[in-house]
Design an enzyme around this catalytic site. Sequence first.
Site, PDB file in Angstrom:
ATOM      1  N   LYS A  89     105.232  40.911-101.917  1.00 48.12           N
ATOM      2  CA  LYS A  89     104.907  39.664-100.881  1.00 48.12           C
ATOM      3  C   LYS A  89     105.702  40.076 -99.803  1.00 48.12           C
ATOM      4  CE  LYS A  89     105.501  36.047-104.108  1.00 48.12           C
ATOM      5  NZ  LYS A  89     106.243  34.631-104.889  1.00 48.12           N
ATOM      6  N   ASN A  92     103.911  41.935-107.176  1.00 44.80           N
ATOM      7  CA  ASN A  92     104.183  40.989-106.156  1.00 44.80           C
ATOM      8  C   ASN A  92     105.266  41.287-104.964  1.00 44.80           C
ATOM      9  OD1 ASN A  92     102.643  39.376-103.730  1.00 44.80           O
ATOM     10  ND2 ASN A  92     103.070  37.653-105.308  1.00 44.80           N
ATOM     11  N   HIS A 128      96.333  34.361-104.136  1.00 37.53           N
ATOM     12  CA  HIS A 128      97.647  33.679-104.078  1.00 37.53           C
ATOM     13  C   HIS A 128      97.724  32.208-103.481  1.00 37.53           C
ATOM     14  CE1 HIS A 128     101.936  33.276-104.700  1.00 37.53           C
ATOM     15  NE2 HIS A 128     101.729  34.161-104.985  1.00 37.53           N
ATOM     16  N   GLY A 131     108.915  31.374-107.430  1.00 33.13           N
ATOM     17  CA  GLY A 131     110.670  31.366-106.576  1.00 33.13           C
ATOM     18  C   GLY A 131     111.129  30.515-106.451  1.00 33.13           C
ATOM     19  N   GLU A 136     100.679  30.950-102.744  1.00 29.47           N
ATOM     20  CA  GLU A 136     100.975  31.470-100.563  1.00 29.47           C
ATOM     21  C   GLU A 136      99.675  31.310 -99.741  1.00 29.47           C
ATOM     22  OE1 GLU A 136     103.930  34.242-101.845  1.00 29.47           O
ATOM     23  OE2 GLU A 136     105.106  32.252-103.093  1.00 29.47           O
ATOM     24  N   SER A 153     108.596  33.191-111.949  1.00 30.82           N
ATOM     25  CA  SER A 153     109.801  32.773-112.085  1.00 30.82           C
ATOM     26  C   SER A 153     110.405  34.067-113.470  1.00 30.82           C
ATOM     27  CB  SER A 153     110.636  32.178-112.888  1.00 30.82           C
ATOM     28  OG  SER A 153     110.999  31.049-110.655  1.00 30.82           O
ATOM     29  N   GLU A 171      99.695  30.753-112.402  1.00 31.67           N
ATOM     30  CA  GLU A 171     100.603  30.886-111.771  1.00 31.67           C
ATOM     31  C   GLU A 171     101.087  28.780-111.425  1.00 31.67           C
ATOM     32  OE1 GLU A 171     101.836  34.616-110.064  1.00 31.67           O
ATOM     33  OE2 GLU A 171     101.123  33.740-108.492  1.00 31.67           O
TER      34      GLU A 171
HETATM   35  P1  PGA Z   1     108.208  34.605-108.781  1.00 31.02           P
HETATM   36  O1  PGA Z   1     106.563  34.825-107.606  1.00 31.02           O
HETATM   37  O2  PGA Z   1     108.393  35.560-109.889  1.00 31.02           O
HETATM   38  O3  PGA Z   1     109.250  35.121-107.738  1.00 31.02           O
HETATM   39  O4  PGA Z   1     108.371  33.624-109.041  1.00 31.02           O
HETATM   40  C1  PGA Z   1     105.200  35.101-108.833  1.00 31.02           C
HETATM   41  C2  PGA Z   1     104.229  35.040-107.529  1.00 31.02           C
HETATM   42  O5  PGA Z   1     104.483  34.572-106.928  1.00 31.02           O
HETATM   43  O6  PGA Z   1     103.048  36.230-108.232  1.00 31.02           O
END
Ligand code: PGA
Length: 261
Positions: free
Chosen positions: A12, A10, A97, A175, A99, A215, A169
């Site tokens: 983003k 992903n 997601h 993140g 976000e 992460s 998640e």
């Molecule tokens: P990250 O993001 O691996 O940077 O923690 C995962 C995600 O948001 O799908």
Amino acid sequence: MARHPMMAANWKMNKTVREAEEYTAALLPRAADAEEEVDVAVCVPLTCLHEVGRMAEDSAVMAGAQNFYYEDSGAYTGEVSAPMLLDVGARVVIVGHSERREVFGETDEMVARKAKRAVEADLLPIICVGETKEERDAGGMWEKVSDQVRQVIEELEDAGGESIVFAYEPIWAIGTGETATPEDAQDAIGRIRDLLRETKGDDFADTVRILYGGSVKPENAAEIMAQKDVDGALVGGASLEVESFVELIWAAQNAVAQTEN
Ligand code: PGA
């Protein structure tokens, strides 16, 4: 029944078209080496999707988007539809997601409708669920996650387990560098699979893939991938460099080799 693991990037809101081209050119031959054991998906910004979709056509890598809207066309300024994604080569799409839910106000109901529309359109949705730190600390992880999962499966009706992917998640792990322990990941994902078994039956529960996200990086992937119910990962930060994403694909490949031995 063995499920085919999936490693999904992903990106983003990162990368220009040129950067996406360089990444994809480097990834394609590496992903081809793992093709039999691992499904690889790269969910990219819409501006890069046409090019990544073109490059990945007929390859082992599935190009994907990070969002879409569930109507096919019309007065929805700023949105794109499932047919539009298919038109530029997408085969998968991330849905719900955290976000999107937190920053853009997507509701469980919208997420469920998107999941349904993706399945109908023959796009594989990676449907994200997960709790906040406050919810987990208050003992409300399962209430939140089970509610999110239920709303999606009620909307999906008779879609088969292979036509969707869930990603657990935990929001506090996205993140932040703070990964859920492999046991936490197994606990939540095992419970999601049990819920799917109760509501949708054995075939569905045994074929649906459930990824972990939050992460994930080369240093912790092996332990997470070794968990019984974890079928792969959805990866943000560590997917941005092709070398580290390739290491994650290898981790998934090794996990397959270990279950086979
Ligand atoms: P990250 O993001 O691996 O940077 O923690 C995962 C995600 O948001 O799908």
